[in-house]
Each structure stands twice: as structure tokens, then as C-alpha cells.
Design a protein around this motif. Structure first.
Motif, PDB file in Angstrom:
ATOM      1  N   SER A 243      24.422 -23.528 -95.049  1.00  0.00           N
ATOM      2  CA  SER A 243      22.995 -23.621 -95.367  1.00  0.00           C
ATOM      3  C   SER A 243      22.393 -22.222 -95.457  1.00  0.00           C
ATOM      4  CB  SER A 243      22.272 -24.414 -94.281  1.00  0.00           C
ATOM      5  OG  SER A 243      22.277 -23.677 -93.063  1.00  0.00           O
ATOM      6  N   ALA A 244      21.139 -22.155 -95.904  1.00  0.00           N
ATOM      7  CA  ALA A 244      20.438 -20.870 -95.929  1.00  0.00           C
ATOM      8  C   ALA A 244      20.383 -20.260 -94.536  1.00  0.00           C
ATOM      9  CB  ALA A 244      19.029 -21.061 -96.494  1.00  0.00           C
ATOM     10  N   ALA A 245      20.079 -21.084 -93.527  1.00  0.00           N
ATOM     11  CA  ALA A 245      20.011 -20.592 -92.148  1.00  0.00           C
ATOM     12  C   ALA A 245      21.362 -20.058 -91.683  1.00  0.00           C
ATOM     13  CB  ALA A 245      19.521 -21.703 -91.221  1.00  0.00           C
ATOM     14  N   ASP A 246      22.438 -20.732 -92.082  1.00  0.00           N
ATOM     15  CA  ASP A 246      23.780 -20.267 -91.710  1.00  0.00           C
ATOM     16  C   ASP A 246      24.040 -18.856 -92.244  1.00  0.00           C
ATOM     17  OD1 ASP A 246      24.442 -22.649 -90.445  1.00  0.00           O
ATOM     18  OD2 ASP A 246      25.331 -23.534 -92.248  1.00  0.00           O
ATOM     19  N   MET A 247      23.425 -18.539 -93.390  1.00  0.00           N
ATOM     20  CA  MET A 247      23.624 -17.236 -94.016  1.00  0.00           C
ATOM     21  C   MET A 247      22.558 -16.228 -93.595  1.00  0.00           C
ATOM     22  SD  MET A 247      24.646 -18.353 -97.872  1.00  0.00           S
ATOM     23  CE  MET A 247      25.729 -19.730 -98.186  1.00  0.00           C
ATOM     24  N   GLY A 248      21.617 -16.648 -92.742  1.00  0.00           N
ATOM     25  CA  GLY A 248      20.600 -15.726 -92.246  1.00  0.00           C
ATOM     26  C   GLY A 248      19.401 -15.563 -93.146  1.00  0.00           C
ATOM     27  N   HIS A 249      19.068 -16.631 -93.919  1.00  0.00           N
ATOM     28  CA  HIS A 249      17.929 -16.547 -94.838  1.00  0.00           C
ATOM     29  C   HIS A 249      16.961 -17.700 -94.616  1.00  0.00           C
ATOM     30  CE1 HIS A 249      19.780 -13.306 -97.112  1.00  0.00           C
ATOM     31  NE2 HIS A 249      20.899 -14.006 -97.151  1.00  0.00           N
ATOM     32  N   LEU A 250      15.679 -17.428 -94.830  1.00  0.00           N
ATOM     33  CA  LEU A 250      14.623 -18.427 -94.748  1.00  0.00           C
ATOM     34  C   LEU A 250      14.276 -18.869 -96.167  1.00  0.00           C
ATOM     35  CD1 LEU A 250      12.574 -19.858 -92.831  1.00  0.00           C
ATOM     36  CD2 LEU A 250      10.995 -17.964 -93.321  1.00  0.00           C
ATOM     37  N   PRO A 251      14.552 -20.137 -96.530  1.00  0.00           N
ATOM     38  CA  PRO A 251      14.269 -20.571 -97.901  1.00  0.00           C
ATOM     39  C   PRO A 251      12.774 -20.670 -98.167  1.00  0.00           C
ATOM     40  CG  PRO A 251      14.878 -22.449 -96.561  1.00  0.00           C
ATOM     41  CD  PRO A 251      15.084 -21.227 -95.691  1.00  0.00           C
ATOM     42  N   GLN A 252      12.411 -20.727 -99.431  1.00  0.00           N
ATOM     43  CA  GLN A 252      10.995 -20.798 -99.775  1.00  0.00           C
ATOM     44  C   GLN A 252      10.377 -22.160 -99.464  1.00  0.00           C
ATOM     45  OE1 GLN A 252      12.553 -19.098-103.302  1.00  0.00           O
ATOM     46  NE2 GLN A 252      13.028 -17.907-101.491  1.00  0.00           N
ATOM     47  N   SER A 253      11.057 -23.230 -99.797  1.00  0.00           N
ATOM     48  CA  SER A 253      10.470 -24.559 -99.689  1.00  0.00           C
ATOM     49  C   SER A 253      10.708 -25.166 -98.314  1.00  0.00           C
ATOM     50  CB  SER A 253      11.049 -25.482-100.765  1.00  0.00           C
ATOM     51  OG  SER A 253      12.439 -25.668-100.557  1.00  0.00           O
ATOM     52  N   GLY A 254      10.037 -26.287 -98.055  1.00  0.00           N
ATOM     53  CA  GLY A 254      10.225 -27.018 -96.816  1.00  0.00           C
ATOM     54  C   GLY A 254       9.267 -26.577 -95.727  1.00  0.00           C
ATOM     55  N   GLU A 255       9.203 -27.405 -94.699  1.00  0.00           N
ATOM     56  CA  GLU A 255       8.315 -27.114 -93.575  1.00  0.00           C
ATOM     57  C   GLU A 255       8.755 -25.823 -92.886  1.00  0.00           C
ATOM     58  OE1 GLU A 255       6.744 -29.248 -89.444  1.00  0.00           O
ATOM     59  OE2 GLU A 255       8.090 -30.311 -90.828  1.00  0.00           O
ATOM     60  N   GLY A 256       7.824 -24.904 -92.717  1.00  0.00           N
ATOM     61  CA  GLY A 256       8.136 -23.633 -92.084  1.00  0.00           C
ATOM     62  C   GLY A 256       8.866 -22.656 -92.974  1.00  0.00           C
ATOM     63  N   GLY A 257       8.965 -22.961 -94.291  1.00  0.00           N
ATOM     64  CA  GLY A 257       9.638 -22.081 -95.224  1.00  0.00           C
ATOM     65  C   GLY A 257       8.805 -20.864 -95.584  1.00  0.00           C
ATOM     66  N   MET A 258       9.361 -20.014 -96.449  1.00  0.00           N
ATOM     67  CA  MET A 258       8.700 -18.755 -96.772  1.00  0.00           C
ATOM     68  C   MET A 258       7.335 -18.961 -97.418  1.00  0.00           C
ATOM     69  SD  MET A 258       9.055 -15.513 -96.371  1.00  0.00           S
ATOM     70  CE  MET A 258      10.797 -15.086 -96.213  1.00  0.00           C
ATOM     71  N   ILE A 259       7.171 -19.990 -98.235  1.00  0.00           N
ATOM     72  CA  ILE A 259       5.855 -20.240 -98.834  1.00  0.00           C
ATOM     73  C   ILE A 259       4.820 -20.476 -97.743  1.00  0.00           C
ATOM     74  CG2 ILE A 259       4.494 -21.847-100.239  1.00  0.00           C
ATOM     75  CD1 ILE A 259       6.951 -22.230-102.007  1.00  0.00           C
ATOM     76  N   ALA A 260       5.175 -21.306 -96.754  1.00  0.00           N
ATOM     77  CA  ALA A 260       4.255 -21.575 -95.653  1.00  0.00           C
ATOM     78  C   ALA A 260       3.938 -20.312 -94.871  1.00  0.00           C
ATOM     79  CB  ALA A 260       4.852 -22.640 -94.736  1.00  0.00           C
ATOM     80  N   VAL A 261       4.944 -19.474 -94.680  1.00  0.00           N
ATOM     81  CA  VAL A 261       4.731 -18.205 -93.969  1.00  0.00           C
ATOM     82  C   VAL A 261       3.768 -17.305 -94.748  1.00  0.00           C
ATOM     83  CG1 VAL A 261       5.852 -16.055 -93.246  1.00  0.00           C
ATOM     84  CG2 VAL A 261       6.947 -18.252 -92.770  1.00  0.00           C
ATOM     85  N   LEU A 262       4.015 -17.172 -96.046  1.00  0.00           N
ATOM     86  CA  LEU A 262       3.197 -16.271 -96.863  1.00  0.00           C
ATOM     87  C   LEU A 262       1.795 -16.796 -97.083  1.00  0.00           C
ATOM     88  CD1 LEU A 262       5.849 -15.109 -99.504  1.00  0.00           C
ATOM     89  CD2 LEU A 262       5.126 -13.961 -97.388  1.00  0.00           C
ATOM     90  N   ASP A 263       1.618 -18.101 -97.009  1.00  0.00           N
ATOM     91  CA  ASP A 263       0.267 -18.670 -97.156  1.00  0.00           C
ATOM     92  C   ASP A 263      -0.681 -18.186 -96.068  1.00  0.00           C
ATOM     93  OD1 ASP A 263       0.589 -20.060 -99.499  1.00  0.00           O
ATOM     94  OD2 ASP A 263       0.976 -22.003 -98.548  1.00  0.00           O
ATOM     95  N   ARG A 264      -0.143 -17.722 -94.961  1.00  0.00           N
ATOM     96  CA  ARG A 264      -0.977 -17.233 -93.856  1.00  0.00           C
ATOM     97  C   ARG A 264      -1.497 -15.822 -94.102  1.00  0.00           C
ATOM     98  NH1 ARG A 264       3.494 -19.150 -90.372  1.00  0.00           N
ATOM     99  NH2 ARG A 264       3.884 -16.967 -89.807  1.00  0.00           N
ATOM    100  N   LEU A 265      -0.949 -15.168 -95.123  1.00  0.00           N
ATOM    101  CA  LEU A 265      -1.279 -13.763 -95.361  1.00  0.00           C
ATOM    102  C   LEU A 265      -2.296 -13.620 -96.485  1.00  0.00           C
ATOM    103  CD1 LEU A 265       2.351 -12.286 -95.261  1.00  0.00           C
ATOM    104  CD2 LEU A 265       0.767 -12.649 -93.344  1.00  0.00           C
ATOM    105  N   GLU A 266      -3.062 -12.526 -96.434  1.00  0.00           N
ATOM    106  CA  GLU A 266      -4.066 -12.249 -97.462  1.00  0.00           C
ATOM    107  C   GLU A 266      -3.718 -11.024 -98.290  1.00  0.00           C
ATOM    108  OE1 GLU A 266      -7.849 -12.027 -95.568  1.00  0.00           O
ATOM    109  OE2 GLU A 266      -7.809 -14.124 -94.881  1.00  0.00           O
ATOM    110  N   CYS A 267      -2.471 -10.565 -98.184  1.00  0.00           N
ATOM    111  CA  CYS A 267      -2.044  -9.369 -98.894  1.00  0.00           C
ATOM    112  C   CYS A 267      -1.294  -9.753-100.174  1.00  0.00           C
ATOM    113  CB  CYS A 267      -1.137  -8.531 -98.001  1.00  0.00           C
ATOM    114  SG  CYS A 267       0.379  -9.389 -97.514  1.00  0.00           S
TER     115      CYS A 267
END
Length: 307
Positions: A243-267
Motif C-alpha cells: 500500500s501507499a503507507a507500506d511505501m511511506g507515502h500519504l495518498p491524496q484521497s480518502g479520510e485523512g489523505g493529503m487533500i484533507a491535510v492541505l485543505d487546512r492550509l491557506e498557503c
């Protein structure tokens, strides 16, 4: 401060030489609206003359040819690359060092675990000792060891680099692949002290811990892990059982994914290190449209960021 994206793809580049997934097949045939990309690396300068190369990909020679600033031609033999800084010891981030062997001793900034890997299981440092040689400068991550202050690199006047430990994985060849160490993978907060503006760079990011969240919130631009769209992307394609997690990466989609992380930012938000299987490489894909609605950009080779 000027940042040039030299390469924006994950390991193998895009299209990957032996891959016939929809993206790779489509970019070769022209049936997918996508742009070829080399393996990820950026260059940073405060004076447009001296450049810090962050990661040295196997595509470094092509990247230098495509980036005139890195070959200023001030002498019979010359380079704009003043030093190299490594985020990890992944093959796609370090083997370009071999292509820089004809020059002078090369200042190299990396953590102790990365330096150890480059002296043992992937012995680039011993090999290069017979050519240009590497001058190691140790990076200590925040909370790791006595030197917890930011790093100042000669030639990068007015730029401060603060390494932060990331939760990710060491390379597959590393003897502690299953037991990650602090410093196997770092993120960088890169600050222009004159303008007060900053970039957070993390092409490999498995989780957003408090120190990483704080750096991302501080930054005016984040340039972060865009490897996979889905957690099970490589499994669905039949390319891997990991999986992405097995390879050390946070995917964009899904709960807690990169999109959700970046949505918290204003930059400004930009994805880099994009795997050839990721549908965001297709400019016309639904996934690319989703990113656009969230104000997230996709890095490309030659992209420039001024801060």
C-alpha cells in the motif's frame, strides 16, 4: 529566493521505461493529456548564481541541460551547483551524485542515517572518493541530537534551512527498512530571511506529525508528497502488494489523505514526486479537477516558485 522544480515525478520518472499503464501508454501515444516528467529534485538560490541541489536524481544530467542557471559557463569547467542536500537515501534521490563525479569535492548535507546508507549498503561515498569526493555536513533534525538549530549553506546567503524528521520509510535496500530511524527521511522548511517568506518541502511524507503540521502552517508554499492518489493504487494495478503507507507515502484521497491535510492550509499548495500510475498526471482527469477545486497544483519540470 528562487526555487526551480528540476524533476517532479517519483522513481522511474514518467513515462516509466517499462510501464504500459494507462498514463504511460497514453503519454507515449499522445492519447492522454499529460506531460513527461523526470525524477524529483529541486534547486534553490538566493542570488541566481549559486544553487543548492536538493536531491540528486538519476536524471540530473538532463535536468542540468534543461536548466541554464545550473550551467553558467563562467570558466572552462563550471557549475552553478554549490552543494547538494539529501532528503533521504532513496535510489531515485541519490544516484545522480555519480553523474557529478568530474567536479571539485562536493559539499553534501544529509542526516547520519542517510550518510551511513551511502557508505555501506549503497556505497556511493566510497566510490566517489576516487573521483570528486564528498564533504559531509551532518543534518540534525528538530529534536534529534545536540544541533537543533537551522542550517546555513555557504552561497545561500539569507536562506535558512530547518530539517524536520518525518514518519516515513528508509530505502528498500536499507538494513533497517522495517525499523525506521529518526533522520531516514526529512522535510525542509526553507526560509528567505529578507522577505520573510518560506517553503516547506517534503517529497516523501507518510504522516503529518505536530512539527510537520506547524511547519506547513508557517509556510507560504508547501511542495509535498503527491506519489499516489489511492492507498491501494499499486495493488489495484497489480504492480505491487504494498500500500501507499507500506511505501511511506500519504495518498491524496480518502479520510485523512493529503487533500484533507492541505485543505487546512491557506498557503500555495503544490504536489510533487508523482508516481506514473497517479491519475492526476492526466490534465483532463476527474482527479485533476478535484485538486483544482481544492486549490492544489501539480508540479511539473521547470516550474518556478519565487518567495
Amino acid at each position: 529566493m528562487r526555487i526551480i522544480v528540476l524533476g517532479s515525478a517519483a522513481g522511474g520518472g514518467f513515462p516509466q521505461w517499462n510501464c504500459n499503464c494507462r498514463n504511460c501508454r497514453g503519454v507515449r501515444s499522445g492519447t492522454v493529456a499529460a506531460t513527461p516528467r523526470t525524477q524529483s529534485s529541486i534547486a534553490v538560490s538566493s542570488n541566481d548564481t549559486d544553487w543548492l541541489l536538493i536531491n540528486a536524481s538519476p536524471d540530473i544530467l538532463a535536468q542540468i541541460r534543461a536548466t541554464p542557471a545550473l550551467q553558467p559557463a563562467r570558466a572552462t569547467r563550471d557549475s552553478g551547483i554549490a552543494a547538494v542536500m539529501l532528503m533521504d537515501a532513496q535510489v531515485d534521490h541519490v544516484t545522480g551524485l555519480l553523474m557529478l563525479r568530474e567536479g571539485k569535492p562536493l559539499p553534501l548535507y544529509c542526516t547520519a542515517p542517510v550518510w551511513n546508507d551511502l557508505n555501506t549498503d549503497l556505497p556511493l561515498a566510497p566510490v566517489l572518493s576516487h573521483y570528486c569526493g564528498l564533504r559531509w555536513h551532518r543534518l540534525d533534525t528538530v529534536g534529534d541530537g545536540p544541533a537543533m538549530h537551522p542550517v546555513h549553506v555557504p552561497g545561500m546567503d539569507g536562506v535558512r534551512f530547518t530539517p524536520l524528521a518525518l514518519s516515513s520509510k528508509p530505502p528498500p535496500y536499507s538494513p533497517h527498512r522495517a525499523h525506521p530511524q529518526v533522520g531516514d527521511n526529512i522535510g525542509l522548511l526553507i526560509e528567505n530571511l529578507a522577505s520573510g517568506r518560506s517553503l516547506f518541502y517534503a517529497p516523501g511524507l507518510g504522516a503529518v506529525e505536530p512539527q510537520v503540521d506547524a511547519a506547513m502552517r508557517q509556510a507560504d508554499c508547501v511542495l509535498v508528497d503527491g506519489t499516489f492518489w489511492r492507498e491501494d493504487e499499486m495493488i489495484r494495478h497489480g504492480f505491487s502488494h504494498k500500500s501507499a503507507a507500506d511505501m511511506g507515502h500519504l495518498p491524496q484521497s480518502g479520510e485523512g489523505g493529503m487533500i484533507a491535510v492541505l485543505d487546512r492550509l491557506e498557503c500555495r499548495k503544490v504536489l510533487i514526486h508523482i508516481n506514473n500510475t497517479n491519475p492526476i498526471l492526466d490534465d483532463d482527469s476527474e482527479q485533476r479537477a478535484i485538486l483544482a477545486r481544492h486549490g492544489i497544483e501539480v508540479a511539473f519540470d521547470g516550474m518556478e516558485i519565487a518567495l
